[in-house]
Design an enzyme around this catalytic site. Sequence first.
Site: not given
Ligand code: DGL
Length: 264
Positions: A10-11, A73, A151, A185, A187
Amino acid sequence: MDKRPIGVFDSGVGGLTAVRELIRLLPNENVVYLGDTARVPYGTKSRETIEKYAKQDAEFLLSQNVKIIIAACGTVSAVAPHIGKTLPVPYITVLEPTVTEAARATKNGHIGVIATAATIKSGSYERLLSETNPKLKIFSQACPLFVPLVEEGLTDTDNPVTKNAVEMYLKNIKEQDVDTVILGCTHYPLLSEAISQYLDGTVLINSGGAAAAQCVKLLIEKDMLNTEAKPVYKYFITDSIDGFSKFAKRFLPQSEFDVKQIIL
Ligand code: DGL
């Protein structure tokens, strides 16, 4: 049987919501997690950049000898779905399993999709939902402040900033009588308490969880489950490891974390 680890990327830390489900569903599996915390968020970046980052993430996981890769992600899944075609191992995105779950869950056919700006702009969720059931009414909303809130660990329901952000982004969706909302997302499940409180009675679909369930299915089909291991969990992030364990401890069933900083 295949003892190699499952690779998840993931990011940032959002993909840990998929790891949580993987650990619950497949307690014997080894897992390697990559969070590209130095370059988060992806959701505000261009298609080219997201694709480049996603390829680097997948390559790193391949260097760890993984047997399967989960793009935990939503942004990578929606914006660069084709990168799996070039990989030598099976590749799962959050998109298909999440859409399948949402289409099954809705009773009144009104589905909300909330995700990053890049995911909403791609139209991928809307397209796949309409293909799955053309009668569905879909209401989308980008929520660009949600990733930084998570975050920063600002997930408490009584935090006024979180509360205001939830209300600001979800007001329109609430007015559309949706009974199911896709947390597009990975997150966002970390904000699900605050979201549930505002969208009282709505079913929330956890995209990371849906991808983990899809991974179980695929490993069973391909006879690739690890039935033996005492599992090893390795975490790699691209920014400082400070604070990672404290964050991860809040929702993963471990007290110690093997976490290293890497450069991609
Ligand atoms: N967890 C990522 C997603 O599902 C976050 C994306 C991001 O870094 O903006 O989209």
